[in-house]
Design a protein around this motif. Structure first.
Motif, PDB file in Angstrom:
ATOM      1  N   LEU A   1       2.980 -50.922  63.860  1.00  0.00           N
ATOM      2  CA  LEU A   1       4.338 -50.383  63.886  1.00  0.00           C
ATOM      3  C   LEU A   1       4.385 -49.085  64.689  1.00  0.00           C
ATOM      4  N   ALA A   2       3.365 -48.262  64.541  1.00  0.00           N
ATOM      5  CA  ALA A   2       3.299 -47.022  65.325  1.00  0.00           C
ATOM      6  C   ALA A   2       3.228 -47.335  66.816  1.00  0.00           C
ATOM      7  N   GLY A   3       2.546 -48.431  67.163  1.00  0.00           N
ATOM      8  CA  GLY A   3       2.471 -48.844  68.565  1.00  0.00           C
ATOM      9  C   GLY A   3       3.832 -49.229  69.126  1.00  0.00           C
ATOM     10  N   VAL A   4       4.657 -49.885  68.313  1.00  0.00           N
ATOM     11  CA  VAL A   4       6.019 -50.227  68.738  1.00  0.00           C
ATOM     12  C   VAL A   4       6.802 -48.958  69.035  1.00  0.00           C
ATOM     13  N   ALA A   5       6.676 -47.959  68.162  1.00  0.00           N
ATOM     14  CA  ALA A   5       7.389 -46.697  68.355  1.00  0.00           C
ATOM     15  C   ALA A   5       6.929 -45.991  69.626  1.00  0.00           C
ATOM     16  N   ARG A   6       5.620 -45.949  69.856  1.00  0.00           N
ATOM     17  CA  ARG A   6       5.100 -45.273  71.050  1.00  0.00           C
ATOM     18  C   ARG A   6       5.598 -45.942  72.319  1.00  0.00           C
ATOM     19  N   ARG A   7       5.562 -47.277  72.358  1.00  0.00           N
ATOM     20  CA  ARG A   7       6.010 -47.992  73.553  1.00  0.00           C
ATOM     21  C   ARG A   7       7.487 -47.747  73.812  1.00  0.00           C
ATOM     22  N   SER A   8       8.294 -47.793  72.765  1.00  0.00           N
ATOM     23  CA  SER A   8       9.739 -47.633  72.927  1.00  0.00           C
ATOM     24  C   SER A   8      10.077 -46.248  73.454  1.00  0.00           C
ATOM     25  N   ARG A   9       9.481 -45.223  72.866  1.00  0.00           N
ATOM     26  CA  ARG A   9       9.803 -43.862  73.304  1.00  0.00           C
ATOM     27  C   ARG A   9       9.235 -43.572  74.686  1.00  0.00           C
ATOM     28  N   ALA A  10       8.104 -44.192  75.026  1.00  0.00           N
ATOM     29  CA  ALA A  10       7.555 -44.023  76.379  1.00  0.00           C
ATOM     30  C   ALA A  10       8.474 -44.662  77.407  1.00  0.00           C
TER      31      ALA A  10
ATOM     32  N   SER B   1       6.472 -38.585  74.321  1.00  0.00           N
ATOM     33  CA  SER B   1       5.528 -38.538  73.213  1.00  0.00           C
ATOM     34  C   SER B   1       6.209 -37.974  71.972  1.00  0.00           C
ATOM     35  N   VAL B   2       6.468 -38.831  70.993  1.00  0.00           N
ATOM     36  CA  VAL B   2       7.115 -38.427  69.746  1.00  0.00           C
ATOM     37  C   VAL B   2       6.178 -38.757  68.597  1.00  0.00           C
ATOM     38  N   ALA B   3       5.845 -37.764  67.783  1.00  0.00           N
ATOM     39  CA  ALA B   3       4.909 -37.967  66.677  1.00  0.00           C
ATOM     40  C   ALA B   3       5.497 -38.901  65.623  1.00  0.00           C
ATOM     41  N   GLN B   4       4.612 -39.650  64.952  1.00  0.00           N
ATOM     42  CA  GLN B   4       5.057 -40.520  63.877  1.00  0.00           C
ATOM     43  C   GLN B   4       5.588 -39.727  62.695  1.00  0.00           C
ATOM     44  N   GLY B   5       5.008 -38.574  62.440  1.00  0.00           N
ATOM     45  CA  GLY B   5       5.503 -37.721  61.363  1.00  0.00           C
ATOM     46  C   GLY B   5       5.151 -38.239  59.983  1.00  0.00           C
ATOM     47  N   ASP B   6       5.739 -37.619  58.988  1.00  0.00           N
ATOM     48  CA  ASP B   6       5.467 -37.973  57.600  1.00  0.00           C
ATOM     49  C   ASP B   6       6.207 -39.252  57.207  1.00  0.00           C
ATOM     50  N   TYR B   7       5.833 -39.779  56.052  1.00  0.00           N
ATOM     51  CA  TYR B   7       6.572 -40.913  55.512  1.00  0.00           C
ATOM     52  C   TYR B   7       7.997 -40.487  55.189  1.00  0.00           C
ATOM     53  N   VAL B   8       8.946 -41.350  55.548  1.00  0.00           N
ATOM     54  CA  VAL B   8      10.322 -41.182  55.084  1.00  0.00           C
ATOM     55  C   VAL B   8      10.472 -41.947  53.780  1.00  0.00           C
ATOM     56  N   VAL B   9      10.202 -43.243  53.843  1.00  0.00           N
ATOM     57  CA  VAL B   9      10.028 -44.089  52.670  1.00  0.00           C
ATOM     58  C   VAL B   9       8.851 -44.994  52.998  1.00  0.00           C
ATOM     59  N   ARG B  10       7.788 -44.908  52.228  1.00  0.00           N
ATOM     60  CA  ARG B  10       6.578 -45.680  52.517  1.00  0.00           C
ATOM     61  C   ARG B  10       6.885 -47.166  52.592  1.00  0.00           C
TER      62      ARG B  10
ATOM     63  N   ALA C   1      16.878 -49.058  70.230  1.00  0.00           N
ATOM     64  CA  ALA C   1      17.502 -48.232  69.200  1.00  0.00           C
ATOM     65  C   ALA C   1      16.587 -47.128  68.702  1.00  0.00           C
ATOM     66  N   LEU C   2      15.280 -47.277  68.877  1.00  0.00           N
ATOM     67  CA  LEU C   2      14.358 -46.225  68.455  1.00  0.00           C
ATOM     68  C   LEU C   2      14.484 -44.983  69.329  1.00  0.00           C
ATOM     69  N   ALA C   3      15.090 -45.134  70.497  1.00  0.00           N
ATOM     70  CA  ALA C   3      15.310 -43.994  71.391  1.00  0.00           C
ATOM     71  C   ALA C   3      16.708 -43.406  71.217  1.00  0.00           C
ATOM     72  N   ALA C   4      17.665 -44.230  70.829  1.00  0.00           N
ATOM     73  CA  ALA C   4      19.044 -43.775  70.589  1.00  0.00           C
ATOM     74  C   ALA C   4      19.768 -44.856  69.808  1.00  0.00           C
ATOM     75  N   ASN C   5      20.389 -44.463  68.695  1.00  0.00           N
ATOM     76  CA  ASN C   5      21.015 -45.460  67.830  1.00  0.00           C
ATOM     77  C   ASN C   5      22.383 -44.984  67.343  1.00  0.00           C
ATOM     78  N   PRO C   6      23.317 -44.747  68.266  1.00  0.00           N
ATOM     79  CA  PRO C   6      24.647 -44.335  67.828  1.00  0.00           C
ATOM     80  C   PRO C   6      25.314 -45.463  67.046  1.00  0.00           C
ATOM     81  N   MET C   7      25.664 -45.197  65.808  1.00  0.00           N
ATOM     82  CA  MET C   7      26.277 -46.225  64.979  1.00  0.00           C
ATOM     83  C   MET C   7      27.524 -46.779  65.639  1.00  0.00           C
ATOM     84  N   MET C   8      27.707 -48.072  65.581  1.00  0.00           N
ATOM     85  CA  MET C   8      28.837 -48.814  66.121  1.00  0.00           C
ATOM     86  C   MET C   8      28.771 -48.989  67.636  1.00  0.00           C
ATOM     87  N   ALA C   9      27.803 -48.375  68.302  1.00  0.00           N
ATOM     88  CA  ALA C   9      27.683 -48.540  69.752  1.00  0.00           C
ATOM     89  C   ALA C   9      26.338 -49.086  70.180  1.00  0.00           C
ATOM     90  N   ALA C  10      25.319 -48.993  69.325  1.00  0.00           N
ATOM     91  CA  ALA C  10      23.960 -49.359  69.733  1.00  0.00           C
ATOM     92  C   ALA C  10      23.832 -50.835  70.100  1.00  0.00           C
TER      93      ALA C  10
END
Length: 351
Positions: free
Chosen positions: A162-171, A184-193, A299-308
């Motif tokens: 899953l972290a790989g998906v995030a890295r590819r999308s933001r790259a 390069s965007v860090a994965q950061g802490d858990y939001v909800v495990r 959407a991992l790079a930009a997710n404006p509700m109702m427009a994404a």
């Protein structure tokens, strides 16, 4: 559904997607985007045969908030207009249907959302079944985490994947000047495990618009139109407890009805606000390594509700316009855990 009349996306525009646009109203955020798509085609508002918008009164916090944007678009002299309380991808579906009837030859579709003023995680609980789930107030990230854990338990992914998906999308989003997050965007802490901050789409504000045209009018307005060869949308059962969260049969059925599986395609723009949802969509759409997925960053790079969701269609169409793609699939979703799904098949002229 397959078209009885050839209709194409001939222009696409979007705003810069930002965490907050406190200094702008929805109308002020939207108007430059509308001016952009009209200028691209050389059309005036009076040349548009049908107008359809998508937005959400819950985000704005007031009833019939879309009328403010409509005033900005220009509703006088009277125009043929409609609105959906959904992502703009569903507004595009309505506009496409209107053009199929022959009542209009061109259509303007736009959508926008400002999530920054409130807590969008809480707002989205209003989509839930009012008897069993909504009273518990499970928010959108918590429900996505249940889906992610189900995928992990089924052996279909793990946290490093899953972290790989995030890295590819933001790259990939580094080449998208409108993206909210890129590079390069860090994965950061858990939001909800098991979901980290990097696994979740950013909260932000933004707008998008497209122009549709039918038949030869499309070729007059665009050098390389993105023809809508098929479009369909389907919905899962409302109750999450009766669904297999590791699969999306509604996406698969919509793709089948749109003709996606009949011939190979080279690009897929997927509306996956969580990394785990890309795993589900890849399986439902049978995506192989030969398909470029979310070259815009998704959407991992930009997710404006109702427009994404509308942006996914626009991004796929824009690649066809500039010759970077010949046959592309665009997906939009709404509701918890990929509840509602719309699939569009776009294709350029064969040269």
């Amino acid at each position: 559904m397959r078209p009885a009349r050839d209709v194409a996306v001939v222009a696409f525009g979007q705003s810069d997607h930002l965490r907050s646009t406190d200094e702008l109203s929805e109308v002020e955020m939207l108007m430059p985007v509308l001016h952009e798509v009209l200028a691209t085609t050389g059309l005036r508002t009076s040349d548009i045969g049908f107008t359809c918008s998508g937005s959400c009164d819950y985000l704005a916090g007031r009833a019939f908030s879309f009328t403010m944007a409509l005033d900005g678009v220009g509703a006088w002299p009277p125009i043929s207009e409609s609105h959906v309380e959904m992502d703009g991808a569903w507004a595009l579906y309505e506009a496409w249907t209107a053009l199929q009837t022959g009542e209009a030859g061109t259509a303007l579709v736009y959508s926008y959302g400002k999530s920054s003023p409130g807590s969008v995680r809480d707002v989205l609980t209003r989509q839930l079944d009012p008897y069993y789930l909504a009273p518990l107030w499970p928010d959108s990230v918590a429900l996505a985490a249940l889906q992610a854990q189900a995928l992990i338990d089924a052996g279909e992914t793990d946290e490093p994947a899953l972290a790989g998906v995030a890295r590819r999308s933001r790259a990939d989003a580094a080449a998208n000047s409108h993206a909210q997050l890129s590079g390069s965007v860090a994965q950061g802490d858990y939001v909800v495990r098991p979901l980290h901050a990097g696994d979740c789409a950013p909260v932000g504000d933004g707008a998008a618009a497209v122009i549709l045209a039918a038949g030869e009018r499309a070729r007059d307005l665009c050098e390389r139109p993105a023809w809508i060869r098929g479009i369909d949308h389907r919905i899962e059962a409302h109750g999450l407890g009766v669904r297999d969260l590791t699969d999306s049969p509604s996406t698969r059925l919509a793709a089948e009805r749109a003709g996606v599986f009949e011939r190979p395609f080279d690009t897929a723009e997927l509306h996956a606000p969580f990394t785990s949802q890309e795993v589900v969509l890849r399986k439902a759409l049978r995506l192989g390594d030969d398909v470029t997925v979310n070259p815009s960053g998704g959407a991992l790079a930009a997710n404006p509700m109702m427009a994404a969701g509308l942006i996914r269609i626009g991004e796929a169409a824009a690649r066809i316009h500039r010759g970077a793609s010949h046959r592309a699939v665009a997906h939009a979703t709404s509701g918890p855990c990929l509840q509602q799904n719309l699939v569009t098949l776009l294709e350029g002229d064969t040269r």
